[in-house]
Design an enzyme around this catalytic site. Structure first.
Site, PDB file in Angstrom:
ATOM      1  N   GLU A  35       0.815  -1.220   0.000  1.00 54.13           N
ATOM      2  CA  GLU A  35       0.000   0.000   0.000  1.00 54.13           C
ATOM      3  C   GLU A  35       0.849   1.272   0.000  1.00 54.13           C
ATOM      4  O   GLU A  35       0.847   2.050   0.959  1.00 54.13           O
ATOM      5  CB  GLU A  35      -0.945   0.008   1.200  1.00 54.13           C
ATOM      6  CG  GLU A  35      -1.989  -1.085   1.133  1.00 54.13           C
ATOM      7  CD  GLU A  35      -3.023  -1.007   2.241  1.00 54.13           C
ATOM      8  OE1 GLU A  35      -2.774  -0.325   3.249  1.00 54.13           O
ATOM      9  OE2 GLU A  35      -4.081  -1.618   2.084  1.00 54.13           O
ATOM     10  N   GLU A  81      -6.648  -7.761  -0.771  1.00 54.39           N
ATOM     11  CA  GLU A  81      -6.958  -7.826   0.669  1.00 54.39           C
ATOM     12  C   GLU A  81      -8.378  -7.344   0.900  1.00 54.39           C
ATOM     13  O   GLU A  81      -8.792  -6.334   0.310  1.00 54.39           O
ATOM     14  CB  GLU A  81      -6.089  -6.830   1.459  1.00 54.39           C
ATOM     15  CG  GLU A  81      -4.709  -7.229   1.795  1.00 54.39           C
ATOM     16  CD  GLU A  81      -4.027  -6.140   2.646  1.00 54.39           C
ATOM     17  OE1 GLU A  81      -4.707  -5.390   3.370  1.00 54.39           O
ATOM     18  OE2 GLU A  81      -2.803  -6.042   2.555  1.00 54.39           O
TER      19      GLU A  81
HETATM   20  C1  GAL Z   1      -4.384  -2.901   5.031  1.00 60.20           C
HETATM   21  C2  GAL Z   1      -2.926  -3.283   5.167  1.00 60.20           C
HETATM   22  C3  GAL Z   1      -2.767  -4.527   6.012  1.00 60.20           C
HETATM   23  C4  GAL Z   1      -3.556  -4.400   7.284  1.00 60.20           C
HETATM   24  C5  GAL Z   1      -4.983  -4.123   6.927  1.00 60.20           C
HETATM   25  C6  GAL Z   1      -5.875  -4.017   8.131  1.00 60.20           C
HETATM   26  O1  GAL Z   1      -4.584  -1.613   4.582  1.00 60.20           O
HETATM   27  O2  GAL Z   1      -2.349  -3.519   3.914  1.00 60.20           O
HETATM   28  O3  GAL Z   1      -1.403  -4.697   6.306  1.00 60.20           O
HETATM   29  O4  GAL Z   1      -3.031  -3.372   8.057  1.00 60.20           O
HETATM   30  O5  GAL Z   1      -5.057  -2.908   6.232  1.00 60.20           O
HETATM   31  O6  GAL Z   1      -7.187  -3.714   7.741  1.00 60.20           O
END
Ligand code: GAL
Length: 659
Positions: A147, A304
């Protein structure tokens, strides 16, 4: 093997657990038909415990273990979180906040992307990983960094910013002109006087702020491409990406970055439980749009999302039964090559110990794990998932030719009827400007997308670089910053027969945030056949009822319509919504923020006139329809049964219309 076709898995952090737990994890992954696990995202301090000293033994065992279980690795480079030894040795590489506070390690993303030491160290660890694992049979995809989106205002940034500005503007005179520095005596006489937009007494310079975001985006992109190229140097066939995070706070122009990744990948965390289906559809349609415009065939991946909850106003709201699979399949129907989660096993400690996981603190005997396992079985069964393009099942990554062909497929797949224009750089411009009223650019774009989504249209969310021909209706919401080139392409779109809907606050400023004079919207005035004299935003809660019965909230304008028909008027008779026939097409102007029902009514008429029909007419609220080459898929996001086109949809059901 069909189980390999979709990315079905999660971020896995085995370094947080003793090795016997790894064996349990791998067995559980196999049971849940996991096809891919993302590893190594935040592992720098384990992989390189001291400068230049690598410990790859544990990652060897992780990758071998995955491979032995038939699971692919999405192998990350760990550069989003440098180890403490790095920051101690290079304090100048720590991020400096806008207000001059130097951050220290202790979290993540605490680095300056322009610090030479950071760039060298991150290239070092990425190259070492590439040397060791580029040919490892488990590695299906490289996931550079995590990110991108970190801000810094330090002296390294100041130097690099000046260099970037020289390239962009050429001379100081041009910079002074572009930034309107005669306002408040900001005229620069020497490049050395030019700084990042650090904390200052009152309002900063919006053009400086906007250029700084562009600069950070370009510099982070250079950091990404350096790592990507190091990996490809060792393994030219390697597939490399990075996970995008959507949100106006991130200085990353994802449309532009999409041309540099092999597979557009996004993370998505909706902000409300009830709003999650519409927000997910928007993010998915945006990712597909970036991919298509970048020549990547509309193909993308949800890298994710959260397994069990949606955080709403700080409260983790549990997903109701069935939502885990429904949301995953809805993403796949919209073109994702799978649905990956953050994270596999809930951390026992650390800052995100309360983030939901597929295997929670209670272990695998939970509803979340059971639902995830059932989803894996579903995805592993040929024909039971709504594949946006069936080629996904056979070809893990398209060739360049296939990408080029894929661009056409996006339209052929029936998804090309209606589009919504979305330009993150425009959103930055809105954010930098001190507008007559607060404006949430992405919120407005999402509202228009949602209005179409609710009516059962399959919408493409398109960046300015997209090919517009072929869309029957194109909505351009609050496109405050519009380049000459974009204005030309909108003109051509209508001239060639498109139906364009432009909303208030569009076409107002050029790429340096300088107002285009002569009446708003300077860039589109002629095309729309109207002229806005003044803005008239409403105070919170105020509404204005138009003569059609439609309701305006938030924003209104004073305009004349010398070359357009008036479709709706304000109470004093002034035009509010207009329509102009132009070339073979039609250009509409909506000068006010309409409420949801009024927006829906307006769009219904415009779409009908343009011949853009919903995928399924008369869709009940909360039922989503997605047109895929495998047919139309329906998602009942409500807890009520519905009948759609003669088909019974139980609460929460996912079904193919033709089945
Ligand atoms: C994302 C990030 C992850 C984790 C997740 C939690 O934005 O890439 O590492 O922190 O959020 O929601």
């Amino acid at each position: 093997m069909p189980t390999k076709s979709f990315f079905h898995g999660a971020d896995w952090n085995p370094e947080q657990w003793p090795e016997p737990v790894w064996a349990q994890d791998l067995a559980l992954m196999r049971e849940a038909r996991v096809t891919a696990a993302t590893v190594g995202v935040f592992s720098w301090s384990r992989l390189e415990p001291s400068p230049g000293v690598y410990d790859f033994g544990w990652l060897d065992r992780v990758l071998d273990g995955l491979h032995a279980h038939g699971i692919d690795a999405v192998l990350a480079t760990p550069t989003a979180s440098p180890p403490p030894w790095f920051t101690q040795a290079h304090p100048d590489a720590l991020a400096l906040r806008r207000d001059g506070v130097r951050l220290v390690h202790g979290s993540r993303d605490t680095y300056c992307v322009n610090a030479p030491a950071y760039r060298a160290a991150s290239l070092g660890i990425a190259s070492a990983l590439a040397e060791r694992y580029a040919r490892h049979p488990a590695v299906r995809l490289w996931h550079v960094h995590n990110e991108y989106g970190t801000w810094c205002f330090c002296d390294h940034c100041a130097r690099a910013f000046r260099g970037w500005l020289r390239e962009r503007h050429g001379t100081l005179d041009a910079l002074n002109d572009a930034w309107t520095t005669d306002f408040w005596s900001q005229r620069y006489a020497d490049w050395a006087q030019v700084l990042p937009p650090r904390a200052t007494q009152y309002l900063g310079n919006p053009a400086q702020e906007l250029d700084y975001r562009r600069f950070l985006s370009d510099r982070m992109l250079a950091a990404y491409t350096a790592q990507r190229d190091a990996i490809k140097q060792v393994a030219p066939q390697a597939q490399v990406t990075t996970n995008f995070v959507l949100g106006g706070w991130v200085p990353v122009d994802h449309a532009r970055w999409s041309t540099e990744v092999d597979l557009v990948a996004i993370d998505h965390y909706p902000s409300s439980l009830d709003g999650a289906p519409a927000q997910s559809a928007f993010a998915a349609d945006a990712a597909r749009g970036w991919s298509a415009a970048a020549g990547r065939g509309g193909r993308w991946l949800l890298m994710e999302h959260a397994p069990a909850h949606v955080t709403e106003d700080g409260v983790q709201r549990r997903k109701p039964p069935g939502m885990l699979a429904r949301i995953a399949l809805a993403h796949i129907a919209r073109g994702s090559a799978g649905a990956m989660y953050f994270q596999w096993r809930a951390s026992a400690g650390g800052a995100e110990q309360w983030h939901s996981a597929l295997v929670g603190h209670a272990g695998p005997d939970t509803r979340t794990y059971r639902e995830f396992r059932a989803l894996g079985e579903n995805l592993a069964t040929e024909g039971r998932a709504p594949s946006y393009r069936s080629a996904y099942r056979k070809v893990p990554f398209p060739t360049d030719d296939a990408c080029a062909a894929g661009d056409a497929e996006v339209h052929e797949a029936g998804c090309g009827d209606v589009a919504v224009w979305f330009d993150e750089v425009c959103g930055w411009g809105v954010g930098a400007s001190h507008l007559p009223a607060p404006v949430d650019y992405q919120g407005i774009v999402e509202d228009w997308h949602r209005a179409l989504w609710l009516r059962g249209h399959h919408v493409d969310v398109v960046p300015p670089a997209a090919t517009l021909a072929g869309y029957r209706v194109l909505v351009v919401p609050a496109a405050y910053l519009l380049s000459d080139e974009s204005a030309r392409s909108l003109d051509e779109y209508v001239h060639e027969g498109g139906h364009l809907v432009v909303t208030y606050l569009s076409g107002i400023v050029d790429e340096h945030l300088r107002v285009r004079g002569g009446g708003y919207p300077g860039a589109l005035r002629d095309l729309l056949g109207i002229r806005v004299e003044e803005f008239d935003p409403l105070p919170p809660g105020a509404v204005v009822t138009l003569d059609t019965g439609d309701v305006a909230t938030g924003w209104t304008e004073h305009l004349t319509a010398p070359r357009a028909a008036v479709l709706a008027r304000y109470p004093d008779g002034r035009p509010a919504v207009t329509r102009r026939e132009y070339g073979a097409g039609v250009a509409y102007y909506v000068s006010c923020a309409l409420d949801e029902a009024s927006t829906a009514r307006l769009l219904e008429g415009i779409c009908a006139a343009a011949g853009a029909s919903p995928i399924v007419p008369g869709l009940p609220d909360g039922v989503e329809a997605v047109h895929t080459p495998d047919g139309v898929w329906l998602f009942n996001h409500t807890d009520e049964p519905h009948e759609v086109a003669g088909r019974q949809l139980p609460p929460g059901a996912v079904a193919r219309l033709a089945d």
